[in-house]
Enzyme design. Structure first.
Site, mmCIF file in Angstrom:
data_model
loop_
_atom_site.group_PDB
_atom_site.id
_atom_site.type_symbol
_atom_site.label_atom_id
_atom_site.label_comp_id
_atom_site.label_asym_id
_atom_site.label_seq_id
_atom_site.Cartn_x
_atom_site.Cartn_y
_atom_site.Cartn_z
ATOM 1 N N ASN A 21 0.866 -1.173 0.000
ATOM 2 C CA ASN A 21 0.000 0.000 0.000
ATOM 3 C C ASN A 21 0.907 1.228 0.000
ATOM 4 O O ASN A 21 2.109 1.121 0.219
ATOM 5 C CB ASN A 21 -1.011 -0.022 1.147
ATOM 6 C CG ASN A 21 -0.352 0.038 2.504
ATOM 7 O OD1 ASN A 21 0.486 0.889 2.769
ATOM 8 N ND2 ASN A 21 -0.735 -0.875 3.388
ATOM 9 N N ASP B 146 1.225 -8.020 1.205
ATOM 10 C CA ASP B 146 1.991 -7.013 1.938
ATOM 11 C C ASP B 146 2.238 -7.454 3.377
ATOM 12 O O ASP B 146 3.371 -7.441 3.862
ATOM 13 C CB ASP B 146 1.235 -5.684 1.890
ATOM 14 C CG ASP B 146 2.054 -4.486 2.318
ATOM 15 O OD1 ASP B 146 3.299 -4.562 2.337
ATOM 16 O OD2 ASP B 146 1.443 -3.444 2.618
#
Length: 171
Positions: free
Chosen positions: A26, A36
């Site tokens: 992000n 992530d």
């Protein structure tokens, strides 16, 4: 420069033994969910510390969608993590161009690092809602058309549906 060999494997990207692993990050670069979060957890605090340094310096406002930047891979078997921010599906009229840019810019960063093997997830096809088949098409077409010193691009796909979508594109 030439074009990389493209392969696909079903698996967990944090286990990929490659020079660089691409993180579907992000814009904050400070971890999140999905790929992530998995990369930050498996790579350990070294990745977060490197991302904090980036945020304290040239990326104080975060990483823009479609761009890429590298950090250490911490405890991952890779040498580097290349963080790229994919677009949220439907949030921008140029979404497909931004998604393609994620792959191109990640390969540019890989070339700067001297990486020869790179593992990509299906960027934006998870929480960012990009339709899987279209995400696979954009990924394979973009990587296939990009001149790079990377010799192998491995799409590491977690689920069966992602694996099949990339299989259709890779033939």
């Amino acid at each position: 420069m030439a074009k990389a060999t493209l392969t696909r494997v079903r698996g967990n990207i944090v286990e990929a033994e490659v020079d660089a692993v691409v993180n579907a990050a992000n814009s904050s670069l400070l971890g999140g969910g999905g790929v992530d979060g998995a990369i930050h957890r498996a790579g350990g605090p070294e990745i977060l510390a490197a991302c904090r340094e980036l945020r304290a310096g040239p990326y104080a406002e975060g990483l823009r969608t479609g761009r890429a930047v590298a950090t250490t891979a911490g405890r991952l078997p890779a040498r580097w993590v290349i963080h790229t921010v994919g677009p949220v599906h439907g949030a921008d009229a140029d979404g497909a161009l931004l998604l393609a840019s994620c792959y191109r810019d990640s390969l540019r960063v890989a070339d700067e690092l001297g990486a020869r093997t790179v593992a990509f997830p299906a960027v934006s096809a998870g929480a960012y809602g990009w339709p899987l088949r279209d995400a696979a098409r954009i990924a394979v077409e973009t990587v296939g058309e990009t001149e790079t010193a990377v010799t192998e691009v491995r799409f590491v796909l977690f689920g069966e549906s992602a694996y099949e979508a990339f299989a259709e594109q890779l033939g």
